[in-house]
Design an enzyme around this catalytic site. Structure first.
Site, PDB file in Angstrom:
ATOM      1  CB  CYS A   2     -41.823  96.690 -25.400  1.00 52.05           C
ATOM      2  SG  CYS A   2     -41.302  94.981 -25.945  1.00 52.05           S
ATOM      3  NE  ARG A  27     -39.059 101.395 -22.854  1.00 52.79           N
ATOM      4  CZ  ARG A  27     -38.511 101.647 -21.699  1.00 52.79           C
ATOM      5  NH1 ARG A  27     -37.970 102.733 -21.347  1.00 52.79           N
ATOM      6  NH2 ARG A  27     -38.001 100.479 -21.226  1.00 52.79           N
ATOM      7  CD1 TRP A  75     -36.375  96.195 -30.743  1.00 51.12           C
ATOM      8  CD2 TRP A  75     -35.933  94.275 -29.405  1.00 51.12           C
ATOM      9  NE1 TRP A  75     -35.108  95.698 -31.131  1.00 51.12           N
ATOM     10  CE2 TRP A  75     -34.721  94.659 -30.355  1.00 51.12           C
ATOM     11  CE3 TRP A  75     -35.970  93.461 -28.497  1.00 51.12           C
ATOM     12  CZ2 TRP A  75     -33.650  93.709 -30.214  1.00 51.12           C
ATOM     13  CZ3 TRP A  75     -34.898  92.493 -28.476  1.00 51.12           C
ATOM     14  CH2 TRP A  75     -33.790  92.601 -29.273  1.00 51.12           C
ATOM     15  CG  ASN A  99     -40.343  96.338 -21.514  1.00 51.77           C
ATOM     16  OD1 ASN A  99     -39.742  95.866 -22.049  1.00 51.77           O
ATOM     17  ND2 ASN A  99     -39.949  97.282 -20.618  1.00 51.77           N
ATOM     18  N   GLY A 100     -40.504  92.924 -21.309  1.00 54.34           N
ATOM     19  CA  GLY A 100     -39.507  91.848 -20.644  1.00 54.34           C
ATOM     20  C   GLY A 100     -39.616  90.667 -21.132  1.00 54.34           C
ATOM     21  CD  GLU A 478     -20.286 106.301 -29.240  1.00 56.40           C
ATOM     22  OE1 GLU A 478     -20.014 105.100 -28.998  1.00 56.40           O
ATOM     23  OE2 GLU A 478     -21.310 106.873 -29.527  1.00 56.40           O
ATOM     24  CE  LYS A 482     -23.569 106.563 -31.947  1.00 54.09           C
ATOM     25  NZ  LYS A 482     -23.730 106.334 -30.500  1.00 54.09           N
ATOM     26  CD  GLU A 485     -26.090 103.203 -32.950  1.00 51.63           C
ATOM     27  OE1 GLU A 485     -27.007 102.569 -32.202  1.00 51.63           O
ATOM     28  OE2 GLU A 485     -25.456 104.123 -32.236  1.00 51.63           O
ATOM     29  CG  HIS A 501       0.312  93.578 -35.866  1.00 55.24           C
ATOM     30  ND1 HIS A 501       1.688  93.097 -36.001  1.00 55.24           N
ATOM     31  CD2 HIS A 501       0.465  94.981 -35.325  1.00 55.24           C
ATOM     32  CE1 HIS A 501       2.502  94.009 -35.571  1.00 55.24           C
ATOM     33  NE2 HIS A 501       2.129  95.122 -35.005  1.00 55.24           N
ATOM     34  CE  LYS A 601     -31.602 106.740 -26.275  1.00 56.47           C
ATOM     35  NZ  LYS A 601     -30.309 107.253 -27.100  1.00 56.47           N
TER      36      LYS A 601
HETATM   37  O1  M6R Z   1     -28.971 103.426 -21.752  1.00 52.53           O
HETATM   38  P1  M6R Z   1     -27.594 102.698 -22.095  1.00 52.53           P
HETATM   39  O2  M6R Z   1     -26.598 103.853 -21.734  1.00 52.53           O
HETATM   40  O3  M6R Z   1     -27.245 101.872 -20.855  1.00 52.53           O
HETATM   41  O4  M6R Z   1     -27.477 102.013 -23.264  1.00 52.53           O
HETATM   42  C1  M6R Z   1     -26.180 101.308 -23.607  1.00 52.53           C
HETATM   43  C2  M6R Z   1     -26.412 100.989 -24.942  1.00 52.53           C
HETATM   44  O5  M6R Z   1     -27.327 100.163 -25.439  1.00 52.53           O
HETATM   45  C3  M6R Z   1     -26.392 102.039 -26.074  1.00 52.53           C
HETATM   46  O6  M6R Z   1     -25.426 103.121 -25.620  1.00 52.53           O
HETATM   47  C4  M6R Z   1     -26.443 101.784 -27.475  1.00 52.53           C
HETATM   48  O7  M6R Z   1     -25.125 101.378 -27.635  1.00 52.53           O
HETATM   49  C5  M6R Z   1     -26.750 102.993 -28.380  1.00 52.53           C
HETATM   50  N1  M6R Z   1     -27.620 102.664 -29.408  1.00 52.53           N
HETATM   51  C6  M6R Z   1     -25.403 103.456 -29.104  1.00 52.53           C
HETATM   52  O8  M6R Z   1     -25.766 104.686 -29.831  1.00 52.53           O
END
Ligand code: M6R
Length: 606
Positions: A2, A27, A75, A99-100, A478, A482, A485, A501, A601
């Site tokens: 959060c 966040r 969140w 937060n936590g 990657e 992208k 998500e 396979h 994030k």
């Molecule tokens: O802040 P971080 O790089 O440790 O975050 C890791 C992942 O949560 C982050 O890369 C996530 O996969 C992204 N949403 C990808 O775009």
């Protein structure tokens, strides 16, 4: 996960907090709220399920006056998304944002007989209730007693009805930064939001209590002794926190990549060779280890996979890439000769932080590659290299990823040199090619409308496969994340040779296949694998090095020719192309590109 904010000063808190929550919304964005201590001392709360804009509308209809307040964007973990579960939570004279996760909240409910008194389903309200239980006029004593009872992670902003104008902060693991501004004090879950108010901030140490007042902040340890904060300076340009005319942060951040990659590599090049002395990295760290292990999550883990391919081919050293969330549970073989590299944009991802601590307990040397200065992972590591990506606001990581790659190139080049694999000549040639990458990426970005056109063909897809070999496969993992998500299209990256396979059974004329070919040594095999999916009716969207020749017998649906670099650097232009592909699919589907559903994030829960 959060976002939290606190302000006490001479100005009206409501507007400052709403603006800050908009910045912090990445966040978590399922509900939001603020509590303001009014001129008469009473605390008033406005909160609702939904976005910060919904909270703003609520405040426009029924605002709260006062120059001291705390705010939160959520969140959800414990308790669904509802007005009642939104923060702040008030219990007795205590108002809290959190937060936590308080892991022992159920036993606390029983221990303090709270069942009938709680109005939400959150663990956070339980913490407020325990604080209230211990509060009888001494805030420090109540906070100390409460945190000793809590198991889990927390960052709290706390106000007491009878201490107007003051905000108390305490944390374990979850981050809090505190800044002094010209007319007050502020706290937040991360520094991105504070940059526009102040350049001076400190990271609240764990298990310390800070009290913020309009005229400054005091810091105390758990024994009640005053402690001098370690002040830091915000190093990035605050303009980087705005959208700069782009419709979404993600597009702006994609477009910034040539500039921020330059800013990441150029200060670390001396005499045309990578030199990490300025980061305090001794060559012995790179020469004395017998293996490397990356711990990271999501996109950062994908950067590690590219790093592994580089290190193994250039440096001939064994390298593992571990999902941070699995690392502690797989009996990982790290020891005193292992260099563990923790990669993280935010520097706060709890899985990565815990994996790093585990590696340290097992005697490994640790190096963090982090974007946010002073973040927990940076402070926990023996060494740190900061990526100079500037604030990354879009939930989908782009420029953080490519600057992580840039750091891994610097490390691989330097490591090959100090281990005698590269001579000066080879290292200089390697570095010179790396320096060309920003300009090459720029040429891809300049052609973004071509990729936009290709993206239109994917809007109705339900499933997409992405195929490639070697480094191309690493980058496709990657690219596929992208797309998933931000566009909600199911996508899987596959090593092209593995498809036959089993997975090829899923290929039909309704499954577009994105193929990447940039590696000379597997070029012909890759073209054969593409034929296999074309024969089963799949439309192929091909990203290939411009020097390769297309088989004229095949029908090519979409081809994007990539400017050529040495093979090991092709991941950089390919990254830009795949990021744009995902971006345009999401944009044209009319989705909220920067804030995809269910995500946040900064992931500070395990
Ligand atoms: O802040 P971080 O790089 O440790 O975050 C890791 C992942 O949560 C982050 O890369 C996530 O996969 C992204 N949403 C990808 O775009």
């Amino acid at each position: 996960m959060c976002g939290i904010i606190g302000y006490t000063g001479k100005k009206e808190a409501e507007e400052i907090m709403l603006d800050a929550l908009e910045v912090l919304e990445y966040r978590g964005y399922d509900s939001a709220g603020i509590a303001v201590c009014g001129p008469d001392g009473g605390v008033r709360i406005r909160k609702c399920a939904g976005r910060v804009k919904d909270l703003r509308s609520l405040c426009e209809r029924d605002g709260v006056e006062g120059a001291c307040g705390i705010g939160h964007t959520r969140w959800a973990t414990h308790g669904g998304v509802s007005d009642g579960n939104a923060h702040p939570h008030k219990f007795g004279k205590v108002t809290v944002i959190h937060n936590g996760i308080i892991e022992n909240y159920k036993s606390l409910i029983g221990k303090y007989g709270l069942e009938a008194e709680l109005r939400s389903q959150t663990d956070s309200e339980v913490a407020a209730a325990v604080l209230s239980h211990f509060y009888s006029g001494d805030p420090y004593a109540a906070i100390r007693k409460t945190v000793l009872k809590l198991k889990g992670t927390f960052a709290f902003g706390i106000m007491f009805d009878d201490i107007p104008g003051a905000i108390f902060a305490v944390r374990n693991v979850s981050p809090i930064v505190i800044a002094k501004t010209e007319e007050g004090s502020m706290m937040a879950s991360d520094v991105t939001v504070l940059g526009q108010y102040s350049k001076d901030y400190f990271v609240l140490p764990e298990f310390h209590v800070a009290v913020l007042r309009a005229d400054g902040t005091e810091l105390y340890d758990m024994s009640g002794d005053a402690v001098e904060p370690e002040w830091l300076t915000v190093s990035w340009d605050v303009n980087r926190s705005s959208k700069g005319g782009y419709p979404f942060y993600m597009e702006k951040e994609i477009m910034e990549q040539p500039e921020v990659i330059r800013e990441t590599i150029e200060p670390r090049i001396r005499d045309d060779m990578p030199d990490l002395e300025g980061d305090g990295i001794p060559d012995s760290l790179l020469s004395d280890c017998s293996q490397i292990c990356v711990v990271a999550c999501g996109t950062a883990m994908h950067a590690g996979l590219v790093g592994k391919a580089l290190m193994q081919s250039l440096v001939k050293i064994h390298m593992d890439v571990e999902l941070a969330s699995e690392f502690m549970y797989t009996d990982s073989l790290v020891d005193g000769k292992t260099l563990v590299i923790a990669i993280s944009q935010s520097g706060e991802t709890i899985d990565t932080l815990e994996a790093l601590k585990y590696a340290k307990r097992n005697g490994a040397k640790t190096l963090a590659v982090v974007n946010v200065k002073g973040a927990s992972i940076a402070r926990e590591s023996d060494y740190v290299i900061y990526t100079n990506a500037g604030p990354e606001i879009a939930v989908a990581s782009t420029k953080a990823y490519t600057t992580q790659l840039a750091v891994l190139y610097l490390l691989a080049g330097r490591m090959a040199y100090v281990r005698g694999i590269f001579g000066e000549k080879e290292l200089k040639e390697f570095t010179s090619e790396l320096r060309k990458a920003p300009a090459v990426m720029q040429t891809v970005l300049d052609r973004r409308e071509e990729i936009h056109y290709i993206a239109r063909g994917m809007l109705n897809a339900k499933d997409v496969f992405m195929i490639g070999r070697g480094l191309d496969y690493s980058i496709l993992l990657e690219g596929s994340l992208k797309l998933k998500e931000i566009s909600y299209i199911h996508s899987e990256a596959y090593a092209s040779g593995e498809l036959k396979h089993g997975t090829i059974a899923l290929i039909t004329e309704d499954t577009p296949v994105v193929a990447v070919i940039t590696q000379d040594k597997v070029q012909s095999k890759e073209f054969s694998n593409i034929k296999e999916v074309q024969s089963r009716g799949a439309e192929v969207i091909l990203f290939m090095k411009e020097s390769y020749r297309l088989d004229q017998d095949a029908v090519w649906d979409s081809v994007f020719k990539l400017p050529a670099m040495r093979d090991e650097f092709m991941v950089l232009p390919v990254s830009a192309a795949l990021q744009l592909l995902a971006y345009y699919v999401s944009l044209d589907k009319g989705l909220d590109v920067d804030k995809p559903r269910n995500l946040a994030k900064v992931v500070t829960v395990e």
